[in-house]
Motif scaffolding. Structure first.
Motif, short mmCIF file in Angstrom:
data_model
loop_
_atom_site.label_atom_id
_atom_site.label_comp_id
_atom_site.label_asym_id
_atom_site.label_seq_id
_atom_site.Cartn_x
_atom_site.Cartn_y
_atom_site.Cartn_z
N MET A 248 58.43 45.12 52.53
CA MET A 248 59.23 44.88 51.50
C MET A 248 58.90 43.99 50.82
SD MET A 248 63.34 43.67 52.39
CE MET A 248 62.38 41.97 53.98
N THR A 249 59.38 43.62 49.39
CA THR A 249 58.85 42.08 48.91
C THR A 249 57.74 43.09 47.69
OG1 THR A 249 57.38 41.13 50.10
CG2 THR A 249 59.73 40.82 49.69
N ARG A 250 56.58 44.06 48.87
CA ARG A 250 55.56 45.01 48.12
C ARG A 250 55.28 45.58 46.66
NH1 ARG A 250 52.07 41.65 49.95
NH2 ARG A 250 50.03 43.22 49.31
N GLU A 251 56.52 45.44 45.91
CA GLU A 251 57.13 46.32 44.63
C GLU A 251 55.84 46.54 44.12
OE1 GLU A 251 58.69 43.76 45.54
OE2 GLU A 251 61.22 44.18 45.86
N VAL A 252 55.17 45.44 43.51
CA VAL A 252 54.17 45.26 42.35
C VAL A 252 53.19 46.55 43.18
CG1 VAL A 252 52.12 44.73 41.56
CG2 VAL A 252 54.83 42.86 41.57
N ASP A 253 52.99 46.94 43.74
CA ASP A 253 51.60 47.24 44.83
C ASP A 253 52.51 49.26 45.01
OD1 ASP A 253 50.26 44.59 45.69
OD2 ASP A 253 50.77 45.14 48.04
N VAL B 17 55.21 61.24 47.01
CA VAL B 17 56.16 59.72 47.37
C VAL B 17 55.66 58.65 48.10
CG1 VAL B 17 59.09 60.06 48.76
CG2 VAL B 17 57.84 62.50 47.84
N VAL B 18 56.46 57.64 46.48
CA VAL B 18 56.04 56.01 47.05
C VAL B 18 57.94 55.53 47.60
CG1 VAL B 18 55.18 54.80 46.49
CG2 VAL B 18 54.72 57.29 45.58
N GLY B 19 57.65 54.63 48.61
CA GLY B 19 58.47 54.19 48.41
C GLY B 19 58.95 52.80 50.03
N TYR B 20 59.38 51.78 49.73
CA TYR B 20 60.16 51.37 51.14
C TYR B 20 60.12 52.26 52.51
CZ TYR B 20 62.50 47.44 53.74
OH TYR B 20 63.16 46.17 54.61
N LYS B 21 59.73 51.98 53.30
CA LYS B 21 59.34 52.56 54.16
C LYS B 21 61.30 52.30 55.21
CE LYS B 21 57.98 49.15 58.00
NZ LYS B 21 57.79 47.18 56.91
N TYR C 281 68.81 46.60 39.59
CA TYR C 281 67.97 46.08 39.95
C TYR C 281 67.31 46.72 40.92
CZ TYR C 281 71.96 43.42 39.20
OH TYR C 281 73.13 42.11 38.93
N ALA C 282 66.65 48.04 40.30
CA ALA C 282 65.58 48.79 41.19
C ALA C 282 64.17 48.71 40.39
CB ALA C 282 66.26 50.00 42.30
N MET C 283 63.73 49.98 40.60
CA MET C 283 62.36 50.53 40.90
C MET C 283 61.98 50.82 39.14
SD MET C 283 60.55 48.39 43.67
CE MET C 283 58.41 49.42 43.33
N ALA C 284 62.77 51.32 38.51
CA ALA C 284 62.98 51.55 37.23
C ALA C 284 61.91 50.78 35.83
CB ALA C 284 63.84 52.63 37.04
N GLY C 285 62.66 49.73 36.26
CA GLY C 285 62.81 48.81 34.97
C GLY C 285 60.83 48.07 35.19
N LEU C 286 60.84 48.22 36.50
CA LEU C 286 59.04 47.71 36.84
C LEU C 286 58.08 48.71 36.64
CD1 LEU C 286 57.18 44.87 38.01
CD2 LEU C 286 57.46 45.83 40.56
N VAL C 287 58.32 50.23 37.32
CA VAL C 287 57.29 50.71 36.42
C VAL C 287 57.04 51.08 35.30
CG1 VAL C 287 57.30 53.85 36.29
CG2 VAL C 287 57.74 52.31 38.48
#
Lengths: 239, 239
Positions: free
Chosen positions: A39-44, A15-19, A70-76
């Motif tokens: 936070m702000t480490r979305e790309v990592d 499981v990966v995520g913001y702490k 506005y969340a991570m699905a788009g960046l993936v």
């Protein structure tokens, strides 16, 4: 959380995520391997999830609210496209990605306020880290002009402290100062706080990183501390 | 369905809803008393729920998607306000209402399409039963002008067969004909169908009562049959 989200967290092995988010679901993920980033480490974070998946792991990437808004699905998906990693095609070396929908902050916030989103609405993020501020102003102005209910994401942070006041000024060009505004902070969390105010007083309200702000349209009203945008039934039917 | 929605259905003794929705949750509500009404009988349905609650019952009113987004939560609160029935104040003769948020059709549809809602978006219903068509046109035009992703609710029915084509024309004034559009019909149901097309071909696509249509913004692209609206990370970070 939906039944499907629980199933997926059950089935995955990393499981990966913001702490902060991993902390919120610690009872669900128990002793699974986790990869937390700040936070702000979305790309990592997305890179870590892609690497885990390419390494043969079943990996869940966790977002707050709905992963697609506005969340991570788009960046993936954007990173898979940029890296030309095949996705959901069954090709050798490709990945399978499922986006699991959730309850977006705008729906959770709206429910706590009453029913402000019963009619057309626009969602605008005030974060100008990735979007030029002129575009954000243009959107606020257009949404206010066309009498959309406006849900404001990322209204304020320690560094971004003037954008919400400017948004208020723009919306006030088209809407009465008495327009109801609802502010929900920490929706469904221990620090949850619900505040109502008039649009002209939004600059004095307590708004933070975990807040969502919902500005009513020209018909929105308050009844018993509940924010209600009518759909129009009372114009057509005897109620 | 969220854990909280399950809890509430478990706790109540009467369930009111449109008959199709009650059918979808029949395994959850089992042998509870139900009050089903047909389509367009929203006012009757809410009245039945209010009457049941005033009669001392714990009553759940069921909506598809999220109860607060173009759905019944607004009408419940509006009717309580019109009838001056106190709500959530603890007064004698008043009611307690909880709006339970859910996964809105726009979030379910977006997840099935990929991640089209990663940036600012507007939701517009094309139903002109309760809203004058001029207002709907004004909103479509403003949303297209300001480059919002546009999620279209109630795009078409047997009786409302020209509105979607007109919406397409309006959006095409501001956006390229090649703009990706996703159409999800019967999201998460047995008849689920996902179709992608270009904006200029939307008039030829199969769209029905159970469809939601998502029109991309000027940056939205398709990769491996997935619809992606980038947030802007690749402009700022090395990916």
């Amino acid at each position: 959380m939906s039944g499907r989200a629980c199933q997926v967290l059950e089935a995955c092995d990393i499981v990966v995520g913001y702490k902060t988010y991993l902390e919120l679901i610690k009872d669900v993920i128990k002793d699974k391997q986790t990869l937390a980033t700040g936070m702000t480490r979305e790309v990592d974070r997305v890179q870590a999830a892609i690497d885990a998946a390419l390494g043969g792991h079943c990996c869940a990437l966790v977002s707050g609210g709905d992963a697609g808004i506005y969340a991570m699905a788009g960046l993936v998906l954007e990173m898979l496209a940029l890296k030309k990693i095949a996705c959901n095609t069954g090709e050798q070396g490709g990945l399978w990605v499922e986006v699991v929908p959730g309850i977006p902050a705008l729906a959770a916030g709206a429910a706590l306020l009453g029913a402000p989103l019963t009619h057309d609405f626009a969602a605008v993020s005030l974060s100008d880290l990735l979007t030029p501020w002129e575009i954000i102003e243009k959107r606020l102005d257009a949404a206010a002009f066309a009498d959309f209910v406006i849900t404001i994401y990322n209204p304020k942070s320690k560094k971004r402290d003037w954008q919400l006041n400017r948004a208020m000024e723009i919306i006030l060009k088209h809407r009465a100062g008495t327009t109801p505004v609802g502010i929900v902070t920490g929706a469904m969390r221990d620090n949850q706080k619900i505040v109502l105010c008039a649009l002209k007083d939004l600059d004095k309200a307590e708004v933070g990183m975990q807040s969502i702000v919902i500005v009513g349209n020209s018909s929105t009203f308050i009844y018993n501390e509940l924010m209600i945008t009518p759909r129009g039934y009372s114009k057509k039917y005897e109620i």
